[in-house]
Design a protein around this motif. Sequence first.
Motif, PDB file in Angstrom:
ATOM      1  N   PRO A   1       7.580   5.077  -5.478  1.00 41.80           N
ATOM      2  CA  PRO A   1       9.024   5.232  -5.683  1.00 41.80           C
ATOM      3  C   PRO A   1       9.475   4.348  -6.849  1.00 41.80           C
ATOM      4  N   ASP A   2      10.680   4.584  -7.346  1.00 41.83           N
ATOM      5  CA  ASP A   2      11.248   3.708  -8.367  1.00 41.83           C
ATOM      6  C   ASP A   2      11.356   2.299  -7.778  1.00 41.83           C
TER       7      ASP A   2
ATOM      8  N   GLU B   1      14.905   9.013   0.892  1.00 46.20           N
ATOM      9  CA  GLU B   1      14.922   9.977  -0.219  1.00 46.20           C
ATOM     10  C   GLU B   1      13.941   9.611  -1.326  1.00 46.20           C
ATOM     11  N   LEU B   2      13.505   8.362  -1.341  1.00 49.23           N
ATOM     12  CA  LEU B   2      12.659   7.898  -2.447  1.00 49.23           C
ATOM     13  C   LEU B   2      11.174   8.010  -2.155  1.00 49.23           C
ATOM     14  N   VAL B   3      10.834   8.240  -0.885  1.00 44.92           N
ATOM     15  CA  VAL B   3       9.423   8.154  -0.490  1.00 44.92           C
ATOM     16  C   VAL B   3       8.974   9.477   0.130  1.00 44.92           C
ATOM     17  N   LEU B   4       7.865  10.007  -0.342  1.00 49.44           N
ATOM     18  CA  LEU B   4       7.381  11.299   0.171  1.00 49.44           C
ATOM     19  C   LEU B   4       6.710  11.173   1.540  1.00 49.44           C
TER      20      LEU B   4
ATOM     21  N   ALA C   1       0.849  -1.202   0.000  1.00 47.86           N
ATOM     22  CA  ALA C   1       0.000   0.000   0.000  1.00 47.86           C
ATOM     23  C   ALA C   1       0.882   1.249   0.000  1.00 47.86           C
ATOM     24  N   LEU C   2       1.967   1.194   0.750  1.00 45.57           N
ATOM     25  CA  LEU C   2       2.891   2.336   0.813  1.00 45.57           C
ATOM     26  C   LEU C   2       3.524   2.586  -0.562  1.00 45.57           C
ATOM     27  N   LEU C   3       3.927   1.502  -1.224  1.00 42.37           N
ATOM     28  CA  LEU C   3       4.536   1.629  -2.557  1.00 42.37           C
ATOM     29  C   LEU C   3       3.526   2.221  -3.538  1.00 42.37           C
TER      30      LEU C   3
ATOM     31  N   ASP D   1       8.604   5.615   7.872  1.00 39.97           N
ATOM     32  CA  ASP D   1       9.332   5.395   9.125  1.00 39.97           C
ATOM     33  C   ASP D   1       8.589   4.416  10.035  1.00 39.97           C
ATOM     34  N   ALA D   2       7.264   4.546  10.059  1.00 43.41           N
ATOM     35  CA  ALA D   2       6.476   3.629  10.900  1.00 43.41           C
ATOM     36  C   ALA D   2       6.630   2.193  10.385  1.00 43.41           C
TER      37      ALA D   2
END
Length: 479
Positions: A368-369, A390-393, A361-363, A399-400
């Motif tokens: 991200p690439d 750096e790849l994830v907004l 779900a996060l992806l 972090d969680a």
Amino acid sequence: MTTAPPSAVVLGNRFARELPELALPWQAEEAPDPRLLVLNDSLATELGLDPEQLRGDLGLLTGTRVPEGATPVAQAYAGHQFGGFNPRLGDGRALLLGELTTPDGRLVDLHLKGSGRTPFARGGDGLAAVGPMLREFVVSEAMHALGIPTTRALAVTATGRDVVRESHLPGAVLTRVAASHLRVGSFQFARATDDVDLLRRLADHAVSRHAPEARDAENPYLALYEHVVAAQARLVAQWMLVGFVHGVMNTDNVTISGETIDYGPCAFMEAHDLATSFSSIDTGRRYAYGNQPGIAQWDLARLAEALLPLLHDDVEQAVPVAVTALEGFVPAYEAAFSTGLWAKVGLTGDPDDELLRDLQALLQATRPDHTSFFRALGRAARGDAEPVRELVLDLAGLDAWLDRWRALGPDGEAMDRVNPVYVPRNHLVEEALAAGTAGDLGPLTRLLDAVTAPFDERPGLERYATPGPAGTYVTYCGT
Ligand code: AMP
Ligand code: MG
């Protein structure tokens, strides 16, 4: 002492002998000025062929010199293309030269693509341009290096004949190697003839080549079907894990062996998105990245339909047998996918499905690439989370998730053995194909070098690990 003369290449013609109804003897068109563009030395050696001998035998690689005993044939098959049934497709521009026995005892097909018109060519010219054949070479060899079952590319030879597409392009023949070229469409063709004996001989041929253990089953044809369902479930799970979009999963492009075949409008996804689709003709996104498992199941349902007369004497009773077997797809796919994803995040033992679902779900939410994400996650496992951050907004979300994941003790070294640094990125493939078409094979050679050792990060190859410019990448079929 005299050196022994190089041994002649010996090809069998088992397919043509056992299934003459599916094999139309045919010959390749002359290549006016053949020139070898790329030869796969290590594959040649693996096949028991001498690379030096092949370099001097372009007639073999283009089909214009047929080894003794061989019977090149165009194979007949049918197929559902984008959902619509075509009872007569067949090799319009391809030939099966014959079967080769490898030093380790495997039987493989030696096959040509772009070798001229056959009676199955319909409106096509039977030819292939250099660019698309180089694409099949580089992408199939990358897939092999990633550990994904695939047909292999032995050589691409420029023919010296132009091919007319939007412009005039140099033509080429690809010499391909496969466990076989049996497809779901081969069974659909046999079924459409209403000749149950032919269907049975085809199934026997497939059992013998791909599922010999099925011979001892109570119903060998059901066991063959279950074998294909399982092989395709594993294959598509591997595509999904690496972000591969096949692009044209018509039933004529789905193998019985479980190998990836036909690298036409395929591409590797960069920004992770289930809706990713590249093919110019796939306007309905039927073959989008996220649809691939469902489509594989749909294609396998067509195989079941073709096999019905062999599954039970009474067709009515064959249907539930087939349905039950096809229901094996989802658990087989899910097991292969979640085990594979668990390994990609550096963990062993039973996958925690909730953790994996949250990752997906996060992806999907942050796109991200795909390739960079998993490689960077390996660095996070070794204590440096900055590259992946750096790849994830959505940093709070990431972090969680990282906290929950790190608590399980992921193994960063193991992750680097399953998460590639280098995949054939679309802009690099295009660059290599354009240069190769213009006569410069340098970019292709360097790209091949990167993607055929995909897990081994090397200094100087940074651009091969970097996403291309954002934008819509479009691929084309039938080129
Ligand atoms: P593909 O999309 O490559 O799997 O091809 C689908 C069908 O179209 C197969 O029957 C091919 O043999 C045929 N085909 C594709 N391109 C050509 C061509 N240039 N000439 C003749 N037949 C072709
Ligand atoms: Mg095809």
